[in-house]
Design a protein around this motif. Structure first.
Motif, short mmCIF file in Angstrom:
data_model
loop_
_atom_site.label_atom_id
_atom_site.label_comp_id
_atom_site.label_asym_id
_atom_site.label_seq_id
_atom_site.Cartn_x
_atom_site.Cartn_y
_atom_site.Cartn_z
N THR A 63 0.84 -1.21 0.00
CA THR A 63 0.00 0.00 0.00
C THR A 63 0.87 1.25 0.00
O THR A 63 0.65 2.18 -0.79
N ILE A 64 1.88 1.28 0.87
CA ILE A 64 2.78 2.44 0.93
C ILE A 64 3.53 2.61 -0.39
O ILE A 64 3.66 3.74 -0.90
N LEU A 65 4.00 1.51 -0.95
CA LEU A 65 4.75 1.59 -2.22
C LEU A 65 3.87 2.11 -3.35
O LEU A 65 4.30 2.97 -4.13
N TYR A 66 2.65 1.60 -3.45
CA TYR A 66 1.78 2.03 -4.54
C TYR A 66 1.35 3.50 -4.37
O TYR A 66 1.23 4.23 -5.36
N ILE A 67 1.16 3.93 -3.13
CA ILE A 67 0.86 5.36 -2.89
C ILE A 67 2.07 6.21 -3.29
O ILE A 67 1.93 7.25 -3.94
N TYR A 68 3.25 5.75 -2.89
CA TYR A 68 4.49 6.47 -3.21
C TYR A 68 4.69 6.59 -4.72
O TYR A 68 5.00 7.68 -5.23
N ILE A 69 4.49 5.49 -5.44
CA ILE A 69 4.64 5.52 -6.90
C ILE A 69 3.60 6.43 -7.53
O ILE A 69 3.89 7.19 -8.47
N PHE A 70 2.37 6.40 -7.02
CA PHE A 70 1.31 7.26 -7.56
C PHE A 70 1.67 8.74 -7.39
O PHE A 70 1.49 9.54 -8.30
N VAL A 71 2.20 9.09 -6.22
CA VAL A 71 2.61 10.48 -5.98
C VAL A 71 3.73 10.86 -6.93
O VAL A 71 3.74 11.96 -7.50
N LEU A 72 4.70 9.97 -7.13
CA LEU A 72 5.81 10.25 -8.05
C LEU A 72 5.31 10.48 -9.48
O LEU A 72 5.82 11.34 -10.19
N ILE A 73 4.32 9.70 -9.89
CA ILE A 73 3.78 9.83 -11.25
C ILE A 73 3.11 11.19 -11.42
O ILE A 73 3.22 11.82 -12.48
N GLN A 74 2.43 11.67 -10.38
CA GLN A 74 1.72 12.94 -10.48
C GLN A 74 2.67 14.13 -10.46
O GLN A 74 2.36 15.18 -11.02
N LEU A 75 3.81 13.98 -9.81
CA LEU A 75 4.77 15.09 -9.73
C LEU A 75 5.45 15.30 -11.08
O LEU A 75 5.64 14.38 -11.84
N GLU A 76 5.80 16.52 -11.35
CA GLU A 76 6.55 16.83 -12.57
C GLU A 76 7.89 17.46 -12.22
O GLU A 76 8.94 16.96 -12.58
N THR A 77 7.84 18.55 -11.45
CA THR A 77 9.06 19.29 -11.15
C THR A 77 9.93 18.58 -10.13
O THR A 77 11.15 18.53 -10.28
N PHE A 78 9.32 18.02 -9.09
CA PHE A 78 10.09 17.45 -7.99
C PHE A 78 10.12 15.93 -8.01
O PHE A 78 10.39 15.30 -6.99
N ALA A 79 9.83 15.32 -9.15
CA ALA A 79 9.76 13.84 -9.22
C ALA A 79 11.11 13.21 -8.89
O ALA A 79 11.18 12.24 -8.13
N LEU A 80 12.20 13.75 -9.43
CA LEU A 80 13.52 13.18 -9.19
C LEU A 80 13.93 13.33 -7.73
O LEU A 80 14.44 12.38 -7.12
N LEU A 81 13.67 14.50 -7.15
CA LEU A 81 14.02 14.73 -5.74
C LEU A 81 13.22 13.81 -4.83
O LEU A 81 13.77 13.15 -3.94
N ALA A 82 11.90 13.73 -5.06
CA ALA A 82 11.05 12.87 -4.24
C ALA A 82 11.43 11.40 -4.41
O ALA A 82 11.45 10.64 -3.44
N GLY A 83 11.77 11.01 -5.64
CA GLY A 83 12.19 9.64 -5.88
C GLY A 83 13.48 9.29 -5.18
O GLY A 83 13.61 8.23 -4.56
N SER A 84 14.45 10.20 -5.23
CA SER A 84 15.74 9.95 -4.58
C SER A 84 15.60 9.87 -3.07
O SER A 84 16.16 8.99 -2.42
N LEU A 85 14.82 10.81 -2.49
CA LEU A 85 14.62 10.78 -1.04
C LEU A 85 13.87 9.52 -0.61
O LEU A 85 14.19 8.91 0.41
N GLY A 86 12.88 9.12 -1.39
CA GLY A 86 12.12 7.91 -1.08
C GLY A 86 13.00 6.68 -1.10
O GLY A 86 12.93 5.83 -0.20
N LEU A 87 13.85 6.58 -2.11
CA LEU A 87 14.77 5.43 -2.21
C LEU A 87 15.77 5.43 -1.05
O LEU A 87 16.11 4.37 -0.52
N PHE A 88 16.20 6.62 -0.65
CA PHE A 88 17.12 6.71 0.50
C PHE A 88 16.45 6.20 1.77
O PHE A 88 17.05 5.43 2.54
N ILE A 89 15.20 6.60 1.99
CA ILE A 89 14.47 6.17 3.18
C ILE A 89 14.23 4.65 3.15
O ILE A 89 14.39 3.96 4.16
#
Length: 200
Positions: A157-183
């Motif tokens: 559930t957390i992973l699918y929510i996280y991926i959904f948020v990443l898909i919706q982002l445009e400007t901060f997708a890389l930053l959010a993705g990198s921080l998420g992977l770090f966590i």
């Protein structure tokens, strides 16, 4: 876009309008051409102007973007199954890993199929819910314990929510993705410390 800005423009939520006024004095070529050659074409192209439309991400692009995270979801799910196997002293067969992996892959087929009929967001919700129920129920069937299946369902559930948020982002997708992977990596490292790898 182009070499000239509009003299007047009006932008609302539903429409826009713009007016240009380009005089022959503003251009690199004359109003009447007698000797037309390649340099004239470059001059004409350099003086072009107009509007570029920003096309929003549509359902097929969103499905493709979500599929790019497939390896991440599958590896993390396998990691949780592996930790469950070690911590609960439960033997999980390689075929069962494969079946879970196939269920996770089927998510993308469901997503694409549903999105053609109901749109991307409802399709994502429906596909992820079906996948979470399937994998969580299967984990309960394997381990005969509620805790591992609830952990698996919660993780997905957390992973699918996280991926959904990443898909919706445009400007901060890389930053959010990198921080998420770090966590995620930090959490995996934390749980791996609790395992005595040499005595298991």
């Amino acid at each position: 876009a182009g070499n000239y800005l509009p003299n007047n423009r009006n932008i609302t939520e539903k429409e826009f309008s713009a007016q240009w006024q380009v005089l022959n004095l503003n251009r690199n070529y004359s109003q009447v051409m007698v000797d037309f050659n390649t340099s004239n074409i470059k001059d004409i192209e350099s003086s072009s102007f107009g509007v570029n439309f920003k096309i929003p991400v549509e359902q097929y692009q969103q499905s493709m973007r979500s599929a790019k995270y497939a390896i991440l979801i599958i590896l993390l799910t396998f990691g949780v199954i592996f930790f469950t196997e070690i911590m609960n002293k439960t033997r999980i067969h390689a075929l069962q890993y494969l079946l879970v992996g196939l269920a996770l892959c089927l998510f993308y087929s469901l997503l694409l199929s549903f999105s053609e009929h109901v749109g991307f967001n409802p399709a994502y919700l429906l596909s992820s819910a079906l996948t979470i129920i399937l994998v969580g129920g299967y984990m309960f069937g394997i381990t005969k314990k509620k805790k591992p299946s609830l952990i698996m369902s919660g993780l997905l559930t957390i992973l699918y929510i996280y991926i959904f948020v990443l898909i919706q982002l445009e400007t901060f997708a890389l930053l959010a993705g990198s921080l998420g992977l770090f966590i995620i990596l930090a959490i995996v490292m934390h749980f791996s410390k609790k395992i005595d790898w040499f005595n298991e």
